[in-house]
Design an enzyme around this catalytic site. Structure first.
Site, short mmCIF file in Angstrom:
data_model
loop_
_atom_site.label_atom_id
_atom_site.label_comp_id
_atom_site.label_asym_id
_atom_site.label_seq_id
_atom_site.Cartn_x
_atom_site.Cartn_y
_atom_site.Cartn_z
N CYS B 48 0.84 -1.21 0.00
CA CYS B 48 0.00 0.00 0.00
C CYS B 48 0.86 1.24 0.00
CB CYS B 48 -0.90 0.00 1.22
SG CYS B 48 0.05 0.05 2.75
N CYS B 51 3.03 1.58 3.01
CA CYS B 51 4.22 0.72 2.93
C CYS B 51 5.33 1.44 2.17
CB CYS B 51 3.92 -0.58 2.19
SG CYS B 51 2.58 -1.51 2.86
N ASP B 452 6.01 -31.51 2.65
CA ASP B 452 7.27 -31.86 3.29
C ASP B 452 7.21 -31.21 4.67
OD1 ASP B 452 10.06 -32.33 3.73
OD2 ASP B 452 10.38 -30.23 3.23
N ASP B 629 10.55 -27.85 0.06
CA ASP B 629 11.57 -26.81 -0.07
C ASP B 629 12.98 -27.35 -0.26
OD1 ASP B 629 11.98 -27.79 2.55
OD2 ASP B 629 13.03 -25.95 3.03
N ASP B 633 13.37 -32.89 -1.79
CA ASP B 633 12.01 -32.84 -2.32
C ASP B 633 11.99 -32.64 -3.83
OD1 ASP B 633 10.95 -32.86 0.28
OD2 ASP B 633 11.33 -30.71 0.46
#
Lengths: 52, 730
Positions: B48, B51, B452, B629, B633
């Site tokens: 926004c 921010c 995971d 991650d 995996d």
């Protein structure tokens, strides 16, 4: 009907100004951050005239 | 530290050497530039005006920063600063004002910032819009009854605008149609180009012979709407690509090579088998190797999913991607670059990727029906009217041109891009990045979600969980010891124990074992089980040993990633089966599964087993979403129907997945599957809408009753309806 010879070039010319403005805006990257620019008008900090 | 400039970078760093050589060279040049530097940081949570103001204000207040500007669309901030300001400092500054920030590689990004292709399409779009509006102005006059000379003049002016416009604006279609024809295929662009050319030339011919019907407006409008679809398509792709490159820019692959007792920082490509490489505590192993010097602990979480750090000493083989925790390690390189286990894993992924690319999208299926149908319709209209009128070519061509224009794939060309843009924009704002064009459609079909554990459902950062059962005295001793170490467990302890530390003196860290000190003349130790003199527990723990007392264990649990429970609840609510597959020990997985409420779990799974589980589910006819991650995996991520990884995941895992979560929050996964389902529904609806328009308009065109007005109406109405339908996405 004679007026058309004036009005048509005028309307084309006006449209053309719009097109040129669009191309200018694109070249100067004003479409790079549409979301940010939309939000930026809400901030109180003016970046072109810094507060004294 | 000496930095020797590389002579040749064109091999080994990435899968595509040509792409990487140039930016690396730029990057290295940028590193050596003394004056102001441009830094780019990714800001996944900015959303926004406030921010932007906060981020820019905080950065400008940092000494050495000249200017900072946030790009909210790309969620990035670019900073002009003195050379000594580092991105890490700025990331800290932003962390303090509450924004997550990651450093990005400016050299890699400069490639995408000048998005020339996108601007080219935008330019054509602007020209098409200008022409369309002007011609429409004249056409309205003709439709409302302009006669004879006036009509001819209006047609001529339209021709003057339309023909150069079509020639300029239609180029992308002509080019791709030509490419398709040369390899003997009929893509979407062949009928489009044919319609553009035929409509313009037949209208020009009619104008020259004072005809009544001219389709200049239709031709330009066709080009405009199709370009709009193409631009939307390009934008969502470019956004995804630049963000993907952004992620690639997160890790700069370099290694510290020891040569004659001196340290050199080198790109991985220049590290050879047999070299000695130094890995500092906190650093990631850049190569596969054997430890020749130093003791430490290594975190193998990303490779194996184990949450317990392993001891490392001379003779131990380590793989690229593991993190060195406590002491410096010197490695003898056994494999680097292409040959390292990290790269082999990435190669495996590439094989699986190509299998996934065979997925046919809704748009492709629609185009496969559409293209031949349009050609057959148009050609049979031409043949029929030629026969019916006894050889009136002009009339027959007019009809077949009208058929081509009316069946125009405007709506088809917009149907999918408009929905994809709306959906991926919505997801991007939630911090979900769609990397692959077909990922949304595949995500919509998912019925089983495989998670995971370490690093995915957990943050991979431990928190002590039995502090209440440890006496205050022991806690203060542990705090004093823990404060002296940068080991993750010690840091977690130091952060959680309140109160004053005990007066422990002579603190010293024994890399690979723990911390030792003196308290009232007695030796106190905090560290590994064996070193503290106890039998290790099954879960993650560190042990405090005070001479003359029974050792005390501090046990840890991994912190659940924010939003993990919400994501699991959301997915369950959507009727999806959830499975937890982890490489961690059974005890740890069982406890965790109970905590987050997953009944179906597998522990101690090796990378190949994970992939086999995913494949097994696929063989049973399930569509699997894999969320992971780690390196362990990657094979499973690649084998799954669609895959998601967090931004903190290892490079190879992110490459293997279709969707990347930019923030830390997992809750977005449930949103993503919901929005994907909705998006696919909208796409199908859009196809139905454009088919409905054609069912009404095509018979009219075939009968020769289609007027330019009808063509313009059908085209614009169908395009607008599909765009509005796409915006209904919630």
């Amino acid at each position: 009907m004679q007026i058309l010879t004036v009005l048509i070039p005028v309307s084309l010319f006006l449209g053309f100004i719009g097109l040129v403005a669009f191309i200018w805006a694109m070249r100067t990257r004003q479409f790079d951050d549409p979301q940010g620019d939309a939000s930026r008008i809400l901030t109180k900090e003016y970046d072109d005239k810094p507060a004294p | 530290m000496a930095y020797d400039a590389p002579a040749d970078l064109s091999s080994g760093i990435s899968a595509c050497p040509a792409c990487v050589a140039a930016p690396s060279a730029q990057r290295l040049a940028a590193l050596q530039r003394p004056e102001t530097a441009r830094l780019i940081l990714s800001l996944p949570t900015a959303h926004c005006a406030a921010c932007m103001a906060t981020v820019e204000g905080a950065l400008k207040a940092h000494p050495g920063v000249h200017s900072a500007r946030v790009n909210l669309t790309l969620k990035r901030v670019s900073v002009e600063a003195e050379a000594e300001v580092t991105a890490a400092q700025l990331a800290d500054v932003l962390e303090r004002v509450g924004y997550e920030a990651h450093e990005l590689d400016a050299g890699l990004l400069s490639m995408t910032e000048t998005d020339r292709q996108g601007r080219e399409i935008l330019m054509r779009l602007g020209v098409a819009f200008f022409s369309m509006m002007n011609i429409m102005l004249l056409s309205v006059a003709v439709w409302s009854g302009a006669e004879a000379a006036t009509r001819d003049m209006f047609h001529w002016i339209s021709a003057l605008i339309a023909i150069p416009t079509v020639a300029f604006v239609g180029q992308p279609f002509f080019k791709s149609a030509w490419r398709a024809l040369r390899v003997g295929r009929l893509g979407m662009d062949v009928p489009i180009s044919l319609a553009l050319i035929l409509a313009s030339s037949i209208s020009l011919y009619e104008t020259m012979h004072s005809g009544e019907k001219a389709y200049f407006d239709a031709a330009v409008m066709l080009a405009f709407f199709l370009l709009l679809g193409r631009y939307l398509d390009h934008r969502s792709r470019a956004l995804a690509r630049s963000a993907a490159e952004e992620l690639a820019a997160l890790e700069v692959p370099r290694a510290i090579v020891l040569q004659d007792g001196q340290e050199f920082l080198r790109p991985i490509a220049q590290v050879a088998k047999g070299d000695l490489v130094l890995v500092r505590p906190g650093g990631r192993m850049p190569v596969d190797g054997v430890v020749v010097q130093g003791t430490s602990e290594v975190d193998r979480g990303l490779l194996t999913g184990e949450s317990l750090p392993a001891f490392a000493g001379p003779g131990l083989a380590v793989s690229a991607g593991e993190v060195n925790l406590t002491g410096p390690l010197t490695l003898r390189v056994t494999a680097a670059g292409r040959d390292s286990s990290l790269h082999r894993m990435a190669d495996l992924v590439a094989v699986a990727e190509s299998a996934r690319n065979r997925y046919t999208t809704l748009a492709e299926r629609a185009a496969r029906i559409y293209s031949p149908l349009v050609h057959i319709l148009s050609f049979s209209a031409f043949a029929f009217w030629l026969w019916k009128t006894g050889g009136d070519v002009r009339f027959a061509v007019n009809i077949s041109a009208a058929v081509l224009i009316i069946t125009c794939p405007c709506a088809l060309g917009l149907a999918v891009p408009a929905v994809v843009t709306a959906a991926s924009g919505k997801l991007f704002r939630k911090g979900v990045l769609i990397k692959n064009g077909t990922a949304l459609e595949r995500l919509a079909e998912v019925d089983v979600v495989v998670f995971d554990k370490t690093g995915t459902l957990t943050l991979g950062t431990p928190t002590p969980c039995n502090l209440e059962s440890v006496s205050a005295q022991d806690q203060s001793v542990a705090l004093a010891l823990a404060k002296a170490s940068s080991h993750p467990l010690a840091m977690a302890l130091a952060g959680q124990i309140s109160g004053a530390p005990a007066a422990v003196t002579d603190l010293r860290e024994v890399p690979g074992y723990g911390i030792e000190g003196q308290l009232h003349g007695q030796t106190v130790r905090l560290g590994r089980a064996g070193w503290a003199g106890v039998e290790g527990l099954a879960q993650t723990a560190t042990y405090l040993a005070i001479t003359g007392q029974a050792p005390v264990a501090f046990t840890f649990t991994d912190q659940i990633r924010p939003g993990a429970e919400a994501a699991i609840a959301g997915l369950t609510l959507q009727g999806k089966r959830i499975k937890l597959v982890s490489g961690d020990t059974e005890a740890a997985v069982r406890a965790f599964a109970a905590r987050v409420g997953i009944a179906d779990w597998v522990a101690g799974a090796l990378p190949a087993e994970k992939a086999a589980i995913v494949r097994g589910l696929a063989d049973q006819g399930h569509k699997v979403l894999m969320v992971g991650d780690g390196l362990n995996d990657t094979a499973a991520l690649a084998a799954a129907h669609v895959s998601i990884s967090p931004a903190q995941a290892l490079d190879a895992a992110r490459v293997a997945s279709d969707i990347v979560l930019l923030g830390r929050d997992l809750a977005a996964i449930a949103d993503a599957t919901r929005i994907a389902r909705q998006a696919t529904k909208r796409m199908v609806e859009n196809f139905q809408i454009s088919a409905a328009y054609n069912v009404i308009a095509v018979p009219l065109a075939l009968m020769g009753a289609a007027t330019p007005l009808a063509a313009a109406l059908a085209m614009s109405l169908s395009s607008i309806t599909v765009s509005l339908n796409a915006l209904r996405l919630r």
